[in-house]
Design a protein around this motif. Sequence first.
Motif, PDB file in Angstrom:
ATOM      1  N   ILE A 165       0.844  -1.191   0.000  1.00  7.11           N
ATOM      2  CA  ILE A 165       0.000   0.000   0.000  1.00  7.11           C
ATOM      3  C   ILE A 165       0.878   1.239   0.000  1.00  7.11           C
ATOM      4  CG2 ILE A 165      -1.869   1.185   1.231  1.00  7.11           C
ATOM      5  CD1 ILE A 165      -2.109  -1.503   2.887  1.00  7.11           C
ATOM      6  N   LEU A 166       0.464   2.279  -0.707  1.00  5.90           N
ATOM      7  CA  LEU A 166       1.134   3.572  -0.658  1.00  5.90           C
ATOM      8  C   LEU A 166       0.303   4.519   0.200  1.00  5.90           C
ATOM      9  CD1 LEU A 166       2.164   3.928  -4.419  1.00  5.90           C
ATOM     10  CD2 LEU A 166       3.400   2.804  -2.550  1.00  5.90           C
ATOM     11  N   LEU A 167       0.972   5.279   1.058  1.00 12.64           N
ATOM     12  CA  LEU A 167       0.302   6.204   1.971  1.00 12.64           C
ATOM     13  C   LEU A 167       0.894   7.591   1.794  1.00 12.64           C
ATOM     14  CD1 LEU A 167      -1.511   6.969   4.372  1.00 12.64           C
ATOM     15  CD2 LEU A 167       0.250   6.057   5.900  1.00 12.64           C
ATOM     16  N   GLY A 168       0.076   8.538   1.339  1.00 12.84           N
ATOM     17  CA  GLY A 168       0.538   9.905   1.165  1.00 12.84           C
ATOM     18  C   GLY A 168       0.970  10.521   2.484  1.00 12.84           C
ATOM     19  N   ALA A 169       2.063  11.322   2.435  1.00 14.43           N
ATOM     20  CA  ALA A 169       2.583  11.934   3.659  1.00 14.43           C
ATOM     21  C   ALA A 169       3.104  13.345   3.402  1.00 14.43           C
ATOM     22  CB  ALA A 169       3.682  11.068   4.262  1.00 14.43           C
ATOM     23  N   ASN A 170       2.538  14.020   2.399  1.00 17.24           N
ATOM     24  CA  ASN A 170       2.940  15.394   2.103  1.00 17.24           C
ATOM     25  C   ASN A 170       2.423  16.313   3.206  1.00 17.24           C
ATOM     26  OD1 ASN A 170       3.503  17.881   1.020  1.00 17.24           O
ATOM     27  ND2 ASN A 170       2.053  17.729  -0.662  1.00 17.24           N
ATOM     28  N   PRO A 171       3.296  17.085   3.839  1.00 21.19           N
ATOM     29  CA  PRO A 171       2.840  17.961   4.927  1.00 21.19           C
ATOM     30  C   PRO A 171       1.945  19.098   4.474  1.00 21.19           C
ATOM     31  CG  PRO A 171       5.147  18.361   4.430  1.00 21.19           C
ATOM     32  CD  PRO A 171       4.746  17.139   3.651  1.00 21.19           C
ATOM     33  N   GLY A 172       1.881  19.356   3.167  1.00 22.06           N
ATOM     34  CA  GLY A 172       0.950  20.365   2.657  1.00 22.06           C
ATOM     35  C   GLY A 172       1.292  21.784   3.017  1.00 22.06           C
ATOM     36  N   GLN A 173       2.560  22.035   3.357  1.00 15.76           N
ATOM     37  CA  GLN A 173       2.932  23.370   3.761  1.00 15.76           C
ATOM     38  C   GLN A 173       4.055  23.953   2.905  1.00 15.76           C
ATOM     39  OE1 GLN A 173       3.895  22.290   7.765  1.00 15.76           O
ATOM     40  NE2 GLN A 173       6.040  21.914   7.324  1.00 15.76           N
ATOM     41  N   LEU A 174       4.360  23.280   1.815  1.00 10.81           N
ATOM     42  CA  LEU A 174       5.430  23.753   0.954  1.00 10.81           C
ATOM     43  C   LEU A 174       4.872  24.652  -0.138  1.00 10.81           C
ATOM     44  CD1 LEU A 174       7.377  20.389   0.573  1.00 10.81           C
ATOM     45  CD2 LEU A 174       7.730  22.192   2.245  1.00 10.81           C
ATOM     46  N   VAL A 205      13.331  16.740   1.501  1.00 10.99           N
ATOM     47  CA  VAL A 205      11.989  16.191   1.627  1.00 10.99           C
ATOM     48  C   VAL A 205      11.551  16.138   3.095  1.00 10.99           C
ATOM     49  CG1 VAL A 205      12.643  13.742   1.800  1.00 10.99           C
ATOM     50  CG2 VAL A 205      10.455  14.389   0.761  1.00 10.99           C
ATOM     51  N   VAL A 206      10.263  16.414   3.307  1.00 10.16           N
ATOM     52  CA  VAL A 206       9.668  16.373   4.638  1.00 10.16           C
ATOM     53  C   VAL A 206       8.423  15.493   4.579  1.00 10.16           C
ATOM     54  CG1 VAL A 206       8.573  17.708   6.476  1.00 10.16           C
ATOM     55  CG2 VAL A 206      10.542  18.656   5.248  1.00 10.16           C
ATOM     56  N   PHE A 207       8.282  14.591   5.539  1.00 13.25           N
ATOM     57  CA  PHE A 207       7.107  13.728   5.636  1.00 13.25           C
ATOM     58  C   PHE A 207       6.280  14.150   6.843  1.00 13.25           C
ATOM     59  CE2 PHE A 207      10.426  11.226   3.612  1.00 13.25           C
ATOM     60  CZ  PHE A 207       9.778  10.659   2.527  1.00 13.25           C
ATOM     61  N   ASP A 208       4.973  14.118   6.708  1.00 11.80           N
ATOM     62  CA  ASP A 208       4.077  14.476   7.799  1.00 11.80           C
ATOM     63  C   ASP A 208       3.845  13.249   8.672  1.00 11.80           C
ATOM     64  OD1 ASP A 208       2.138  15.437   9.492  1.00 11.80           O
ATOM     65  OD2 ASP A 208       1.027  16.489   7.916  1.00 11.80           O
ATOM     66  N   ASP A 209       4.385  13.282   9.906  1.00 14.55           N
ATOM     67  CA  ASP A 209       4.254  12.098  10.748  1.00 14.55           C
ATOM     68  C   ASP A 209       2.885  11.979  11.413  1.00 14.55           C
ATOM     69  OD1 ASP A 209       4.774  14.127  12.568  1.00 14.55           O
ATOM     70  OD2 ASP A 209       6.789  13.403  13.054  1.00 14.55           O
ATOM     71  N   VAL A 210       1.941  12.858  11.054  1.00 14.51           N
ATOM     72  CA  VAL A 210       0.570  12.671  11.519  1.00 14.51           C
ATOM     73  C   VAL A 210      -0.039  11.399  10.931  1.00 14.51           C
ATOM     74  CG1 VAL A 210      -0.592  13.958   9.677  1.00 14.51           C
ATOM     75  CG2 VAL A 210      -1.585  13.917  11.977  1.00 14.51           C
ATOM     76  N   VAL A 211       0.565  10.875   9.854  1.00 14.86           N
ATOM     77  CA  VAL A 211       0.032   9.665   9.213  1.00 14.86           C
ATOM     78  C   VAL A 211       0.412   8.395   9.970  1.00 14.86           C
ATOM     79  CG1 VAL A 211       0.114  10.793   6.950  1.00 14.86           C
ATOM     80  CG2 VAL A 211       2.008   9.316   7.647  1.00 14.86           C
TER      81      VAL A 211
END
Length: 416
Positions: free
Chosen positions: A360-369, A381-387
């Motif tokens: 499975i692929l899980l999106g982890a873009n922090p959406g702040q760039l 690269v930055v991953f959003d650890d909320v996932v």
Amino acid sequence: MKVHESINFKGEAAAIEPRLIALRRELHQVPEIGNDLPQTQALVLQALNGLPLEIHTGLSLTSVVAVLRGRGQVPTDTRRPTVLLRGDMDGLPLTEETDLPFASTNGFMHACGHDLHTAGLIGAALLLSAHLDDIPGDVVFMFQPGEEGPGGAEPMIAEGVLEVTGQRPDAVYGLHVVAHKTAGEFSIRPKTIMAGVGELEITVTGRGGHGAEPHKSMDPVPVACEIVLALQSYLSRRVNVFDPVVITVGEIHAGSAVNIIPDSATLKGSVRVLSDAAFDQIARDLPLLSDGIAQAHGCLADTRVEKFYPPTVNDPDETAFVVQELTAMYGPDRVKILEHPWMASEDFSLLLQQVPGAFILLGANPGQLAKEPLTNHSPEVVFDDVVLADAAAILAQLAYDRVVSYIRPTSGVTTL
């Protein structure tokens, strides 16, 4: 016999999310590469300490295999089911260029998100351990080094990860975070989801000499450059567009001074394919291509094409099961069926060659760039650890529901 009730792992995962985020950030600060990850292994063992798990560490690599022996009732005429969950642990030989307060400073980087994979798998172990008496089967947690190279799945298979419970798993599952996809968005597809990968190395040998008199030498540098360009022309004219191949030359090495024509030049790259037939064509054609170009300039070319990982191929029935589980937990808007495979590669493919399962692929873009989202393997690269809560919850849910399904078969799962 006890009826196995549904468990809401999504809600329970939210409660341990702060713990998983703290663990992931600790892992992020100490990335290690290859199959020797002593600090990472120690952190994983520390996080698993006290859980009702059988712990095994690798002999030839710093892997960790944890086995949960469920205490749920299994009918006497039913084989005890097993599910394997996998997370990779290694980083990349890349210097981190983020401003994160927990950024790595050791010259390596978790630029592919494996720190999230490790923390997410630990989360699944925490969730499932809390329901030991409800699980009518076994769950294997596979913490794997070396996914980025030289490959950790193969030696772990050789050391018995698929037989650690006494029998082979009935299903295997794993996931991968993707930096350029929306955080919390799940993507999957039946059959091929990721490419296979190989390595290409071409050494052009000429005759060295003085940089002022190239006509008295046989300069291998422009020949190597011509081969790099010819590779791209080859792909556009000789490879079937419906069975695509991507060749990326990532290294070129030649020379020791600006006024010396070297004796040789070497280029190295990766070969991505979606089928074994495509790789066989590349392995057959590229030596002919490079040698022909080299001979035209009075040089010789030695070409090596080596297969590394096969394509990652999801089992269609297991994919349908995963889609059903994801949709029930997160709703259809957060589940996407990929139209095309991702051309990145994974040695989870070796597990899927032996046991049905799904990746499975899980999106982890922090959406702040402000700029276009960066991809995995970028030094920024930055991953959003909320996932992490989502990663832990879906792995635990898949393991529990699949084990239960072997005791009491589910209905309504159709092949995608």
